[in-house]
Design an enzyme around this catalytic site. Sequence first.
Site, short mmCIF file in Angstrom:
data_model
loop_
_atom_site.label_atom_id
_atom_site.label_comp_id
_atom_site.label_asym_id
_atom_site.label_seq_id
_atom_site.Cartn_x
_atom_site.Cartn_y
_atom_site.Cartn_z
N HIS A 47 0.85 -1.18 0.00
CA HIS A 47 0.00 0.00 0.00
C HIS A 47 0.89 1.23 0.00
O HIS A 47 1.55 1.51 0.99
CB HIS A 47 -0.93 -0.02 1.21
CG HIS A 47 -1.86 -1.20 1.22
ND1 HIS A 47 -3.07 -1.19 0.57
CD2 HIS A 47 -1.72 -2.44 1.75
CE1 HIS A 47 -3.67 -2.37 0.72
NE2 HIS A 47 -2.86 -3.15 1.43
N LEU A 48 0.90 1.93 -1.13
CA LEU A 48 1.74 3.12 -1.22
C LEU A 48 0.97 4.38 -0.86
O LEU A 48 1.55 5.46 -0.75
CB LEU A 48 2.33 3.24 -2.64
CG LEU A 48 3.25 2.08 -3.06
CD1 LEU A 48 3.80 2.31 -4.47
CD2 LEU A 48 4.39 1.90 -2.07
N ASN B 232 -6.49 0.67 -3.06
CA ASN B 232 -7.38 1.30 -2.09
C ASN B 232 -6.86 2.66 -1.65
O ASN B 232 -6.67 2.95 -0.49
CB ASN B 232 -7.62 0.39 -0.87
CG ASN B 232 -6.34 0.05 -0.13
OD1 ASN B 232 -5.26 0.13 -0.69
ND2 ASN B 232 -6.47 -0.31 1.13
N ASP C 161 -8.75 -5.06 -2.67
CA ASP C 161 -8.07 -5.38 -1.40
C ASP C 161 -8.51 -4.46 -0.27
O ASP C 161 -8.65 -3.25 -0.44
CB ASP C 161 -6.56 -5.29 -1.55
CG ASP C 161 -5.88 -5.73 -0.27
OD1 ASP C 161 -6.13 -6.85 0.17
OD2 ASP C 161 -5.13 -4.92 0.31
N HIS D 268 -2.81 -12.71 1.07
CA HIS D 268 -2.51 -12.92 2.50
C HIS D 268 -3.33 -14.00 3.22
O HIS D 268 -4.14 -13.70 4.08
CB HIS D 268 -2.60 -11.60 3.28
CG HIS D 268 -3.79 -10.72 2.97
ND1 HIS D 268 -5.08 -11.19 2.97
CD2 HIS D 268 -3.86 -9.41 2.69
CE1 HIS D 268 -5.89 -10.19 2.68
NE2 HIS D 268 -5.18 -9.09 2.51
N ASN E 102 -4.97 -6.76 9.57
CA ASN E 102 -6.06 -7.51 8.97
C ASN E 102 -5.61 -8.12 7.64
O ASN E 102 -5.15 -7.39 6.78
CB ASN E 102 -7.26 -6.60 8.71
CG ASN E 102 -8.49 -7.39 8.30
OD1 ASN E 102 -8.64 -8.54 8.66
ND2 ASN E 102 -9.35 -6.77 7.52
N ASP F 124 2.17 -7.04 2.18
CA ASP F 124 0.99 -6.29 2.63
C ASP F 124 1.44 -5.07 3.44
O ASP F 124 0.84 -4.72 4.47
CB ASP F 124 0.03 -7.17 3.44
CG ASP F 124 -1.34 -6.51 3.62
OD1 ASP F 124 -1.58 -5.44 3.00
OD2 ASP F 124 -2.16 -7.05 4.37
N HIS G 19 1.07 3.50 8.44
CA HIS G 19 0.12 4.39 9.10
C HIS G 19 0.87 5.45 9.88
O HIS G 19 2.04 5.28 10.21
CB HIS G 19 -0.76 3.59 10.07
CG HIS G 19 -1.77 2.74 9.37
ND1 HIS G 19 -2.83 3.26 8.67
CD2 HIS G 19 -1.88 1.40 9.25
CE1 HIS G 19 -3.55 2.27 8.16
NE2 HIS G 19 -2.99 1.13 8.49
#
Lengths: 450, 327
Positions: free
Chosen positions: A65-66, A97, A155, A235, A301, A328, A332
Amino acid sequence: MTEALLIRGRLFDPGQGLDRVGDLLIEGGKIAWLGEPGLAPKPDVPVLEAQRLIVCPGFIDLHCHLREPGQEDKETIASGTQAAARGGFTTVCAMPNTQPPLDSGAAVDYVLKRATQEGAVRVLPIGCITRGRKGEELAELGELAQAGAVAFSDDGNSVADPRLLRNALEYSRSFGLPVIEHCEDASLSKDGVMNEGWTSARLGLRGIPPAAEETVVARDIALAELTGARLHLAHLTTAGSVELVRRAKEKGLPITAEVTPHHLTLTEERVMGAEWGWLGRVPPRHQPLNSCAYDTSAKVNPPLRTPADVLALNRGLQDGTIDAIATDHAPHRLVDKLCEFDLAAFGISGLETALAALLALVHIGELKLETLIEALTYGPARILGRDTQTGLREGAPADITIFDPEAQWVVDPQAFASKGKNTPLAGYTLRGKVMATIVDGRLVYKDDSL
Amino acid sequence: MRIREQSQLYPPITKPTASPWQHRHILDLDDFSRQEMEFLFHTADAMKEILGREIKRVPTLRGKTVVTMFYEPSTRTRLSFEMAAKSLGADVTSITAATSSAVKGESLVDTVRTIQALGSDVLVMRHPCSGAPYLVAQQVASSVVNAGDGWHAHPTQALLDLYTIRSHHGGVEGAKAVIIGDILHSRVARSNIWGLTIMGAQVVLCGPPTLLPRFWGQAYPQAIIEPDIEAALADADIIMVLRLQRERQQGGLLPSIEEYVRLYQLDERRLALAKPDALVMHPGPVNEGIEIAPEVAHGAQSVIEEQVANGVAVRMALLYLLAGGAH
């Protein structure tokens, strides 16, 4: 650096059964030559000393996730790809996402453009399955494919409606691109924050049962069989899921699956504090909680599961049921994690610790080095249809990872290139360190000690 | 300079004291020893004596500040803590979710740092999220007392339960203690499992399987799971009845409240299965006619009102021990 000579490295390529000390010459972004030390045809180029280091094909991350566009305070394409470079990844697939989600050709274009401008490594965008990731109607998969999406995924969510997923699988066949499913039944996992089991009972946290994943894995396998489409399961975390995929593969279905480094090394007990959960360390049941319990860095998750699940995932990787390891990587902000466990964001910043965490399994004899490197290179490459461009061979793109399997270091999130400092491995001493990463012949990361 | 260094090298030898008290925070009972609990109960005896006086007040904690921070509605626990603090002469400040900056979106960590900066010696907190007091304990210098966190723990309730049992039966060693009802969502059950077990009782858990899932057996091997209420109650010495919230039926965990009453209500017929001197307990507030029949809740074996009265004495003892009274 478009020309360089790596000397005396341990050339390691599980795809070719290659494992010997040698030199490797890079020219014009490609591997020009490799062979016995000192015999390179053009020794008059910059030299990178790789003695006692492993030189292998560049790692490919199918799942990260970039955060750009939309959540640049968590990560950007620049910071995320620098993190990838530090982690030895030469290619990363960016999950859609974002805000807005990558559900249009223009959005995919944007990511590719930003990646060309600022990306340290190759970025391959993944497009949404459904418009706005809402699970209501198909996104324009053709437009996404044309713009350069390498797969489709919602995703973060499963496609809840089985008919819609069936249509997505049917439709995707015309592009030959895989549909990547995040397997989670939202009703079974509702409000859950960790694995459902003894730890959640003890901590009074709402659990996510293994069946939340397995029911969707089973459904998706049935739909893949129905449509004949390429389905990739993101995952996986439970022994039950591994068994379902194993049986599907025995039937010859075109299904592939991935597992993350954290699900291979950590268990649910990690939520109780940093001393538990790593490599099967389980506290005795009468152990009092300490004030470090409810560790939000272990909130992810799908959740960290049980030692039996970790073992099954490892076995699945070894027998080929699981094809690839994917990080994954989910960065954050501090405030997203420095809060009540129920309110904390899900996710682990994983790019920069992936290799060292996985090498821990090699060091304790739970995983073979060739299985590990295969799952980081050829495994994901085959899923993306890029396996012919992977490997240490003359004429292939010079995407190369160089690491020291023995070097010890202490994980310090503040030293991460990623903006996401959220890792359950902070303060852990790990053995194995990326020393250099080369993408298309360019040296995109070099450790200070090299 | 040298002297300071030396004193760091050789810390002053403190006289061994009789106090086994080890706690800075009260987060749950899992980290208590039997000696500590006994010591606390002795202290509570002294507090009970104070509460029996005409002037129910001593200046022991004068100058100390107790902050109560309740992010969840509560009457009895908050009042009990505030009365306990005032009886010891402490200054008491109360914050509720409605009056705190939480409504403005301030994070819990920022809120407690502010409270800390303004000065507090003991922070009593209730929070709907399990584990919130653990987060706070890492952030503040003051003592943290968990007055209930989510489903996780309610240690002061369990302590006052144990104290109440002690005043009737002298202790719980070897006793059979049955906890009936919504175990899954109960912080009272969780803390009592620890407290009762540490003090030597055999804990039996009983409830509908949706409210007492299988994996509980792995979490609390020290307890026995007995789904059959008659078997659970047989020869029991202590019966703890948990409150049943109506949301459980709305959440699909129970077919109906009526069926729960039929299957799990503690009524006189079921109570007769227990030992004749068995104690009937309930953390309150009681749903009479649901989890417990009115004639049992008000019957001769019920100590429910006593539990409330003992709450103040036990909390006084805790505040006294935490706020420096023991040293």
